[in-house]
Design an enzyme around this catalytic site. Structure first.
Site, PDB file in Angstrom:
ATOM      1  N   TYR A 157       0.845  -1.207   0.000  1.00 34.69           N
ATOM      2  CA  TYR A 157       0.000   0.000   0.000  1.00 34.69           C
ATOM      3  C   TYR A 157       0.881   1.259   0.000  1.00 34.69           C
ATOM      4  O   TYR A 157       0.517   2.294  -0.538  1.00 34.69           O
ATOM      5  CB  TYR A 157      -0.966  -0.029   1.182  1.00 34.69           C
ATOM      6  CG  TYR A 157      -2.163   0.870   0.999  1.00 34.69           C
ATOM      7  CD1 TYR A 157      -3.038   0.690  -0.069  1.00 34.69           C
ATOM      8  CD2 TYR A 157      -2.425   1.911   1.894  1.00 34.69           C
ATOM      9  CE1 TYR A 157      -4.146   1.527  -0.236  1.00 34.69           C
ATOM     10  CE2 TYR A 157      -3.521   2.740   1.735  1.00 34.69           C
ATOM     11  CZ  TYR A 157      -4.382   2.545   0.668  1.00 34.69           C
ATOM     12  OH  TYR A 157      -5.466   3.376   0.509  1.00 34.69           O
ATOM     13  N   LYS A 164      -3.186   8.415   3.084  1.00 32.29           N
ATOM     14  CA  LYS A 164      -4.411   8.195   3.872  1.00 32.29           C
ATOM     15  C   LYS A 164      -4.226   8.712   5.305  1.00 32.29           C
ATOM     16  O   LYS A 164      -5.191   9.184   5.923  1.00 32.29           O
ATOM     17  CB  LYS A 164      -4.797   6.718   3.889  1.00 32.29           C
ATOM     18  CG  LYS A 164      -5.324   6.188   2.557  1.00 32.29           C
ATOM     19  CD  LYS A 164      -6.608   6.859   2.107  1.00 32.29           C
ATOM     20  CE  LYS A 164      -7.281   6.096   0.981  1.00 32.29           C
ATOM     21  NZ  LYS A 164      -8.387   6.854   0.362  1.00 32.29           N
TER      22      LYS A 164
END
Ligand code: NAD
Ligand code: 0WE
Length: 259
Positions: A157, A164
């Site tokens: 990720y 995020k």
């Protein structure tokens, strides 16, 4: 009566019938909201127009969030149809594909880092600021979508997790800034779902299978389940909830190791 009767919601981020934004739009319509949609580019226009029509909406406007002009034009356009807005749903993220595989420090670049943060975090700030005038004095609600990679290091990720984390801090600062105007700002942190943004991610299939084994509920979450929580968070039932990150992930975030 629906949770969102009489409310107007702008949905940003529908690309297909698997989009999380589509699950949210369906739930909000079911609860009585009137909807408007943006689409990223011409390629998506017809598709989003027909999705909008399915939910009784004739309001679709272009908006690539990389452009300040397009963001302003989108709200000018919405303003032609509606004199006010109650709900903003931000369901978009982007990092260059090659950032999302391999070891973090081997894949991250200055350009990839900036792009991930601009499209996935700053765009919420920019849309929120543009939406603000139309939301004045109406118990407005803004909602974005995050992922557990914001708060735990997850394989592949990479820079999206860092973006995020920025998005989640953005939720808290926007909540503090907009609270005095009666506008609430929250995020849903969703479990993994096979959408366009998740397809082609190496190892996604294995990860979905892993969550099915490890999550307390022993399954993955659906876009409709995310939609239901989104409808609640943007409804007056959540009138004291702001600056909050709500997990909708079958409990995956609660465990430390698979049982
Ligand atoms: P999706 O591909 O259906 O949606 C992503 C959307 O981002 C698309 O509609 C695309 O047009 C839009 N977008 C990208 N760049 C843009 C730009 N420059 N301007 C305007 N729009 C742009 O995928 P999704 O999984 O529904 O993703 C929606 C949100 O949910 C993202 O923030 C994603 O990080 C988050 N999320 C996804 C998952 C998952 O596993 N699918 C899990 C948790 C959170
Ligand atoms: O936030 C996301 C994905 C966001 C995303 C997806 C893409 C694919 C296409 C951002 N940028 C791009 N760029 C592209 O070119 N998710 C939560 C879904 C996701 O993405 C992962 C995951 C999961 C889950 C990436 C690696 C590992 C797991």
């Amino acid at each position: 009566m629906g949770l969102l009767e009489g409310k107007r919601a702008l949905i940003v981020g529908v690309a297909s019938n698997r989009s999380i934004a589509w699950g949210i739009a369906k739930a909000m319509r079911r609860e009585g909201a009137d909807l408007a949609f943006t689409y990223q580019n011409e390629k998506l226009r017809e598709r989003v127009e027909s999705f909008a029509a399915e939910l009784d909406s004739g309001i679709t406007v272009p908006c690539d969030v990389a452009s300040d002009e397009q963001i302003q034009a989108a709200f000018d356009h919405i303003d032609d149809y509606w004199d006010s807005l109650d709900i903003l749903v931000h369901s978009i993220a982007f990092a260059p594909r090659e950032q999302l595989e391999g070891s973090y420090l081997e894949s991250v670049t200055r350009e990839g880092f900036l792009m991930a943060h601009e499209i996935s975090s700053y765009s919420f700030t920019a849309l929120g600021d543009a939406a603000r005038p139309m939301m004045k004095g109406r118990n407005g609600a803004m909602l974005t979508l995050s992922y557990i990679g914001a708060v735990r290091a997850m394989p592949n990720y990479n820079v999206m997790g860092v973006a995020k984390a920025s998005l989640e801090a953005n939720v808290r600062y926007m909540a503090a800034s907009l609270g005095p105007e009666g506008i609430r700002v929250n995020a849903i942190s969703a479990g993994p779902i096979r959408t366009l943004a998740a397809s082609g991610i190496s190892g996604l299939r294995d990860f979905l299978a892993y969550v099915e084994k490890a999550a307390p509920l022993r399954r993955n979450v659906t876009i409709d389940e995310v939609g239901n929580v989104a409808a609640f968070l943007c409804s007056d039932y959540a009138s004291a909830v702001t600056g909050e990150i709500t997990y909708v992930d079958c409990g995956y975030n609660a465990i430390g190791a698979a049982f």
